[in-house]
Design an enzyme around this catalytic site. Structure first.
Site, PDB file in Angstrom:
ATOM      1  N   CYS A  65     -10.217  61.626 121.618  1.00 35.63           N
ATOM      2  CA  CYS A  65     -10.816  61.824 120.301  1.00 35.63           C
ATOM      3  C   CYS A  65     -12.262  62.289 120.422  1.00 35.63           C
ATOM      4  O   CYS A  65     -12.733  63.074 119.612  1.00 35.63           O
ATOM      5  CB  CYS A  65     -10.732  60.541 119.482  1.00 35.63           C
ATOM      6  N   GLU A 100     -10.506  55.401 112.235  1.00 34.08           N
ATOM      7  CA  GLU A 100     -11.066  56.097 113.403  1.00 34.08           C
ATOM      8  C   GLU A 100     -10.260  57.376 113.563  1.00 34.08           C
ATOM      9  O   GLU A 100      -9.108  57.329 113.995  1.00 34.08           O
ATOM     10  CB  GLU A 100     -10.938  55.212 114.652  1.00 34.08           C
TER      11      GLU A 100
HETATM   12  P1  NAD Z   1      -1.298  60.436 113.520  1.00 33.65           P
HETATM   13  O1  NAD Z   1      -2.252  60.330 112.396  1.00 33.65           O
HETATM   14  O2  NAD Z   1      -0.223  61.429 113.458  1.00 33.65           O
HETATM   15  O3  NAD Z   1      -0.580  59.024 113.773  1.00 33.65           O
HETATM   16  C1  NAD Z   1      -1.308  57.853 114.007  1.00 33.65           C
HETATM   17  C2  NAD Z   1      -0.445  56.657 113.638  1.00 33.65           C
HETATM   18  O4  NAD Z   1      -0.235  56.640 112.240  1.00 33.65           O
HETATM   19  C3  NAD Z   1       0.940  56.666 114.278  1.00 33.65           C
HETATM   20  O5  NAD Z   1       1.266  55.367 114.667  1.00 33.65           O
HETATM   21  C4  NAD Z   1       1.829  57.135 113.136  1.00 33.65           C
HETATM   22  O6  NAD Z   1       3.166  56.727 113.246  1.00 33.65           O
HETATM   23  C5  NAD Z   1       1.151  56.470 111.961  1.00 33.65           C
HETATM   24  N1  NAD Z   1       1.423  57.051 110.650  1.00 33.65           N
HETATM   25  C6  NAD Z   1       1.837  58.306 110.344  1.00 33.65           C
HETATM   26  N2  NAD Z   1       1.936  58.449 109.004  1.00 33.65           N
HETATM   27  C7  NAD Z   1       1.575  57.271 108.451  1.00 33.65           C
HETATM   28  C8  NAD Z   1       1.439  56.802 107.110  1.00 33.65           C
HETATM   29  N3  NAD Z   1       1.702  57.575 106.058  1.00 33.65           N
HETATM   30  N4  NAD Z   1       1.016  55.537 106.921  1.00 33.65           N
HETATM   31  C9  NAD Z   1       0.718  54.744 107.973  1.00 33.65           C
HETATM   32  N5  NAD Z   1       0.823  55.130 109.249  1.00 33.65           N
HETATM   33  C10 NAD Z   1       1.243  56.389 109.494  1.00 33.65           C
HETATM   34  O7  NAD Z   1      -2.206  60.642 114.809  1.00 33.65           O
HETATM   35  P2  NAD Z   1      -1.728  60.909 116.295  1.00 33.65           P
HETATM   36  O8  NAD Z   1      -1.240  62.320 116.373  1.00 33.65           O
HETATM   37  O9  NAD Z   1      -0.844  59.807 116.733  1.00 33.65           O
HETATM   38  O10 NAD Z   1      -3.096  60.748 117.113  1.00 33.65           O
HETATM   39  C11 NAD Z   1      -3.965  61.789 117.397  1.00 33.65           C
HETATM   40  C12 NAD Z   1      -5.149  61.751 116.455  1.00 33.65           C
HETATM   41  O11 NAD Z   1      -5.826  60.502 116.583  1.00 33.65           O
HETATM   42  C13 NAD Z   1      -6.192  62.802 116.800  1.00 33.65           C
HETATM   43  O12 NAD Z   1      -6.644  63.394 115.615  1.00 33.65           O
HETATM   44  C14 NAD Z   1      -7.293  62.008 117.473  1.00 33.65           C
HETATM   45  O13 NAD Z   1      -8.566  62.595 117.389  1.00 33.65           O
HETATM   46  C15 NAD Z   1      -7.233  60.728 116.709  1.00 33.65           C
HETATM   47  N6  NAD Z   1      -7.860  59.633 117.460  1.00 33.65           N
HETATM   48  C16 NAD Z   1      -9.035  59.118 116.998  1.00 33.65           C
HETATM   49  C17 NAD Z   1      -9.677  58.128 117.722  1.00 33.65           C
HETATM   50  C18 NAD Z   1     -10.970  57.521 117.251  1.00 33.65           C
HETATM   51  O14 NAD Z   1     -11.320  56.452 117.746  1.00 33.65           O
HETATM   52  N7  NAD Z   1     -11.685  58.141 116.338  1.00 33.65           N
HETATM   53  C19 NAD Z   1      -9.103  57.647 118.910  1.00 33.65           C
HETATM   54  C20 NAD Z   1      -7.899  58.212 119.342  1.00 33.65           C
HETATM   55  C21 NAD Z   1      -7.281  59.204 118.606  1.00 33.65           C
END
Ligand code: NAD
Length: 511
Positions: A280, A246
């Protein structure tokens, strides 16, 4: 000023210090779980899961109802934790984190029995005379949950409840920006009497998340950015485990000439600024028909000027949750200004507040050459573009690498639905901002780079299961289909049979 910063650690673990975006004061530290600790958590979860899967769905639901009771009784703890950690407004903490969590828990506690009931399916063709087919939803095992910071409780609770109701255990790696909300959720599950190790939290950053994918789990439910989503997808493919992604969005709003302008202007403001724009499915691009452009912009500007931004008391637009997002917002604004955008309201950090606050902002004269209309900004910014007609609006809405949600505003509902069907995106609302994630019956998920797989509702909870087909004889006696020995007589019989069954109209009708 970093909200999350690495600090010296005497021991073997990496340590991070957290600050509140509201006050910039330190609020605590976390220790990042090592790969061995993550693996050990998954092994413990596997043991807990084997007992949990034996419980009936009604028994599992009882446990979820107790979790719901924790949310109802301890609302203030959720609100305080989330505000301190994210800076979102009190209203958003209540609606997004408490209300939505209760709504999700109660929905799946009530409906899981129906959604996961074994099914009988009629077998097609000649085998249907001899065989019966039963489909059973069997849990996958241990689900790894990796979540972002913008909805730290709800984005964990919603997939967690589905995975658990389906009979799995969950190991959760929350965002390093919001670890304390996850800690609170863990406390709630303990108070609700969850079996030990059924839901575990492993704290840490991206390295810990990557370790979880490699720790022998059976599925990853990931919510986060496109860039990380790609890495997660690659790692899951390497491990041959299923996953849902997502991811981010750049949702379009189309305002037709016949729209209720007051409602549409209010929708533009809440759609763009809710959760400080860190939503999001937030509205990031607004396309307005030229004949109503002026009055629409006037209404949006008037509304934006009324929005309050305070670090205490009643407030409409909260803090930016962390410094890295603030840098992105400022870069997109600088790019838009340099390319000729007009900033009608706001446009800068709020100079009156100490924390990470960016003013609610209205920008016009934007174009698709600007990052503000191309990349995910995730800030409290209403970006408005004038269009000739609905065709141009649809074309521009589709001119994006993202496709998560979107909305259309018109007093002609049928026309709104026709336009909705032509937007290349994961879901659309007519005359409302993006509600789809909160409609549990609706499948939710993006197209294009906004994600892979749909979550929520009947198909969402079933995504945490393997659908096991069990076929058996209707009568339970007689020879095995196609068994040995192979004889010329049987082969001739089969060929005749093919001619009759697939070569005549009557047989086609029968089969
Ligand atoms: P991010 O991708 O930076 O981090 C998300 C999670 O992934 C965190 O827990 C992070 O520690 C972890 N992570 C980072 N690198 C990783 C790796 N290599 N392997 C596994 N896990 C890893 O995102 P963010 O900045 O925390 O969140 C914001 C983003 O999330 C925005 O782009 C937003 O649109 C999206 N989002 C999407 C939805 C949806 O339902 N589509 C909902 C909420 C947020």
């Amino acid at each position: 000023m970093a909200i999350v910063e690495p600090i010296e650690s005497a021991g073997p673990h990496r340590r991070l210090r957290l600050k509140s975006p509201v006050t910039l004061a330190p609020i605590g530290e976390i220790e990042c779980a090592s790969a061995e600790e993550v693996r050990a958590a998954v092994e413990r979860a596997r043991k807990a899961q084997s007992d949990w899967a034996k419980r009936s769905i009604d028994e599992r639901a009882e446990v979820m109802w107790r979790l719901n009771d924790q949310f109802v009784k301890r609302q203030d703890e959720v609100i305080d934790a989330v505000i301190e950690e994210t800076g979102k407004t009190r209203s958003e903490a209540i609606s997004m984190e408490v209300f939505s969590s209760c709504d999700s828990i109660t929905y799946y506690a009530k409906k899981a029995r129906k959604f996961l009931a074994p099914e009988k399916r009629r077998i097609h063709g000649i085998l249907g005379f001899a065989k019966r087919l039963k489909l059973v939803y069997r849990p996958l095992g241990v689900v790894g949950l990796i979540t972002p910071w913008n909805g730290p409780i709800i984005l964990a609770v919603n997939p967690m409840v589905q995975a658990l109701m389906a009979g799995n255990a969950v190991v959760h790696k929350p965002s390093e920006v919001t670890p304390f909300s996850a800690q609170l959720l863990k406390q709630f599950t303990e108070a609700a009497g969850f079996p030990q190790d059924l839901y575990q939290v492993v704290q840490g950053d991206g390295q810990t998340g990557a370790a979880l994918i490699d720790a022998g789990i059976d599925k990853i439910s990931f919510t986060g950015s496109v860039a990380t989503g790609r890495r997660v997808g690659e790692a899951c493919a390497r491990n041959l485990i299923p996953f849902t992604l997502e991811l981010g969005g750049k949702d379009a709003m189309i305002v037709c000439s016949d729209a209720d302008l007051d409602r549409a202007a209010a929708g533009a403001l809440i759609g763009s600024c809710m959760n400080t724009g860190h939503y999001c499915c937030g509205t990031e691009r607004i396309y307005v028909m030229e004949d109503i452009y002026e009055p629409f912009v006037e209404k949006v500007v008037a509304g934006a000027r009324q929005l309050r931004q305070n670090d205490r008391g009643e407030t409409d637009v909260g803090a930016i949750f962390w410094d890295k997002q603030l840098e992105i917002i400022e870069a997109h604004m600088a790019d838009a200004r340099a390319k000729g955008a007009q900033v009608l309201v706001g446009g800068n950090r709020n100079p009156d507040l100490e924390g990470l606050y960016f003013q609610p902002t209205v920008v016009t004269d934007v174009t698709h050459d600007m990052d503000l209309m191309r990349k995910e900004t995730f800030g409290p910014i209403v970006s408005i573009m004038k269009v000739r007609d609905e065709e141009e609006a649809i074309e521009l809405a589709n001119d994006s690498e993202y496709g998560l949600n979107g909305n259309v505003w018109t007093t002609d509902r049928e026309k709104g639905e026709r336009i909705a069907e032509r937007i290349e995106t994961g879901g659309v609302c007519v005359n409302d901002m993006a509600l789809t994630y909160g409609l549990h019956d609706a499948p939710f998920g993006g197209v294009k780079t906004s994600g892979i797989g749909q979550v929520n509702g009947p198909s969402g909870i079933r995504g945490y299961c393997h659908l096991l087909p069990i076929s058996a004889d209707k009568k339970g006696k007689g020879p095995i289909q196609g068994g040995y020995p192979y004889t010329r007589k049987a082969e001739d019989g089969m060929q005749k049979f093919i001619k009759i069954f697939f070569g005549t109209r009557l047989a086609r009708w029968i089969t």
